[in-house]
Design an enzyme around this catalytic site. Structure first.
Site, PDB file in Angstrom:
ATOM      1  N   GLY A  36       0.843  -1.205   0.000  1.00 54.32           N
ATOM      2  CA  GLY A  36       0.000   0.000   0.000  1.00 54.32           C
ATOM      3  C   GLY A  36       0.877   1.254   0.000  1.00 54.32           C
ATOM      4  N   HIS A  37       1.902   1.266   0.861  1.00 54.74           N
ATOM      5  CA  HIS A  37       2.808   2.422   0.898  1.00 54.74           C
ATOM      6  C   HIS A  37       3.582   2.542  -0.417  1.00 54.74           C
ATOM      7  CE1 HIS A  37       2.557   1.454   5.351  1.00 54.74           C
ATOM      8  NE2 HIS A  37       2.171   2.711   5.319  1.00 54.74           N
ATOM      9  N   ASP A 150      -7.722   4.788   4.669  1.00 54.03           N
ATOM     10  CA  ASP A 150      -7.999   5.642   5.828  1.00 54.03           C
ATOM     11  C   ASP A 150      -8.899   6.792   5.368  1.00 54.03           C
ATOM     12  OD1 ASP A 150      -6.229   4.139   7.561  1.00 54.03           O
ATOM     13  OD2 ASP A 150      -4.602   5.037   6.425  1.00 54.03           O
ATOM     14  N   GLN A 153      -9.458   9.825   7.600  1.00 53.15           N
ATOM     15  CA  GLN A 153      -8.216  10.594   7.703  1.00 53.15           C
ATOM     16  C   GLN A 153      -8.046  11.515   6.493  1.00 53.15           C
ATOM     17  OE1 GLN A 153      -4.302   9.050   9.240  1.00 53.15           O
ATOM     18  NE2 GLN A 153      -3.859   8.743   7.094  1.00 53.15           N
ATOM     19  N   VAL A 176      -5.082  -0.637  -1.568  1.00 51.48           N
ATOM     20  CA  VAL A 176      -4.432  -1.830  -2.137  1.00 51.48           C
ATOM     21  C   VAL A 176      -4.901  -3.039  -1.332  1.00 51.48           C
ATOM     22  CG1 VAL A 176      -2.217  -2.954  -2.582  1.00 51.48           C
ATOM     23  CG2 VAL A 176      -2.454  -0.486  -2.907  1.00 51.48           C
ATOM     24  N   SER A 185      -2.652  -3.705   5.412  1.00 47.58           N
ATOM     25  CA  SER A 185      -2.459  -2.824   6.567  1.00 47.58           C
ATOM     26  C   SER A 185      -1.310  -3.353   7.408  1.00 47.58           C
ATOM     27  CB  SER A 185      -3.739  -2.817   7.422  1.00 47.58           C
ATOM     28  OG  SER A 185      -3.465  -2.354   8.729  1.00 47.58           O
ATOM     29  N   ARG A 187      -1.328  -3.463  10.408  1.00 49.41           N
ATOM     30  CA  ARG A 187      -1.927  -4.153  11.557  1.00 49.41           C
ATOM     31  C   ARG A 187      -2.388  -5.572  11.213  1.00 49.41           C
ATOM     32  NH1 ARG A 187      -3.575   1.461  13.083  1.00 49.41           N
ATOM     33  NH2 ARG A 187      -2.541   1.838  15.079  1.00 49.41           N
TER      34      ARG A 187
HETATM   35  O1  PAF Z   1      -1.776   6.941   7.944  1.00 48.27           O
HETATM   36  C1  PAF Z   1      -0.790   6.932   8.721  1.00 48.27           C
HETATM   37  O2  PAF Z   1       0.092   6.062   8.662  1.00 48.27           O
HETATM   38  C2  PAF Z   1      -0.662   8.018   9.775  1.00 48.27           C
HETATM   39  O3  PAF Z   1      -1.895   8.348  10.302  1.00 48.27           O
HETATM   40  C3  PAF Z   1       0.087   9.254   9.274  1.00 48.27           C
HETATM   41  C4  PAF Z   1      -0.690   9.963   8.181  1.00 48.27           C
HETATM   42  C5  PAF Z   1       1.463   8.869   8.768  1.00 48.27           C
HETATM   43  C6  PAF Z   1       0.266  10.266  10.411  1.00 48.27           C
HETATM   44  O4  PAF Z   1       1.044   9.739  11.443  1.00 48.27           O
END
Ligand code: PAF
Length: 283
Positions: A36-37, A150, A153, A176, A185, A187
């Site tokens: 995902g990142h 998220d 967020q 993803v 995730s 987690r």
């Molecule tokens: O989505 C995340 O991993 C966190 O909430 C973030 C945006 C890096 C802020 O710490």
């Protein structure tokens, strides 16, 4: 790839890139990087010329009893992933750099943070907006990249950026998923094999919702009832919420007319997992 551990060093590196005419893309993360990142980094590489990944497990967004201590911190693996993905700088500050005193000023978005995850995590988004505001001011990116997983967020951060006239664009990238549909995730690492199987019900119930809406069901209550019964197939799943809300205000709706956000939060074992989809009743 450079690793900046101090605010002074990241500021100097970014300044040099800006002088060379490069646009800066920031991917804020808490590390434990996964595909995902990597998709966020790829998007940043496409849309900007200089990519900064921040890695900082932000203490202020964890509530009492949450997983701050046990949150995975595989920094060497993370640096390897960033290098391979073609990141220009990893910014990995210490907590003292980011929070030099206990009396820092908070950046708080109200209302949008009181619903969905904000109900069980009342101070979470204040921590997120505060760290993001600080990162945006330190790195001064032209664009910052976040995942749709998220969803709340992203809505909260966009509101902060708009209302405070922060000079950057927020780019939201698709969620993803693993091949069985589970949203990727950090987690997911907390799940046992059995729980990992049960977790696939989260996306199954979201797909069911899409199916119902696309075939003409618009009343939210029966849709949520069907989603609930899918999640209840696994006794390991404790439902925190299943909500269908307005995509802008995040307020609950009774009927789906146009676009809506369908969001789920559950606990499975020690893992709290969230997922969501966007649906459109007019499709
Ligand atoms: O989505 C995340 O991993 C966190 O909430 C973030 C945006 C890096 C802020 O710490």
């Amino acid at each position: 790839m450079e690793i900046a551990k101090t605010i002074e060093s990241i500021e100097a590196l970014v300044k040099t890139a800006k002088v060379a005419g490069k646009r800066i893309g920031l991917v804020p993360t808490m590390g434990a990087l996964h595909i995902g990142h990597i998709s966020l980094i790829e998007a940043a590489k496409k849309q900007t010329e200089f990519v900064v990944v921040s890695i900082f497990v932000n203490p202020t967004q964890f509530g009492p009893g949450e997983d701050f201590e046990k949150y995975p911190r595989p920094i060497e693996d993370d640096l390897g992933i960033c290098k391979k993905a073609g990141v220009d700088i990893v910014f990995a500050p210490t907590p003292e750099q980011i929070y030099p005193s206990e009396n820092i000023e908070w950046v708080n978005v109200e209302k949008l943070t009181e619903t969905l995850c904000g109900k069980s995590r009342p101070e979470h988004f204040r921590g997120v907006t505060t760290i993001c505001a600080r990162l945006f001011n330190i790195v001064a990116p032209d664009m910052a990249f976040f995942g749709q997983k998220d969803a709340q967020q992203t809505v909260v951060i966009k509101k902060m950026v708009a209302d405070l006239n922060m000079p950057l664009k927020i780019v939201v990238c698709p969620t993803v998923r693993d091949s069985d549909g589970l949203a990727v995730s950090s987690r997911n690492k907390y799940l046992t094999d059995e729980q990992r199987k049960d977790a696939t019900l989260i996306y199954k119930s979201l797909q069911k919702c899409r199916e119902l809406i696309e075939s003409g069901t618009v009343d939210v209550e029966p849709i949520i009832a069907q989603m609930r019964s899918i999640l209840e197939q696994a006794s390991s799943i404790v439902i925190e919420y299943i909500s269908i809300v307005d995509t802008q205000t995040l307020g609950a709706i009774n009927r789906v007319n146009g676009q809506a956000l369908v969001a789920i939060a559950v606990k499975i074992g020690t893992a709290r997992l969230i997922d969501n989809i966007l649906v459109d009743a007019n499709r």
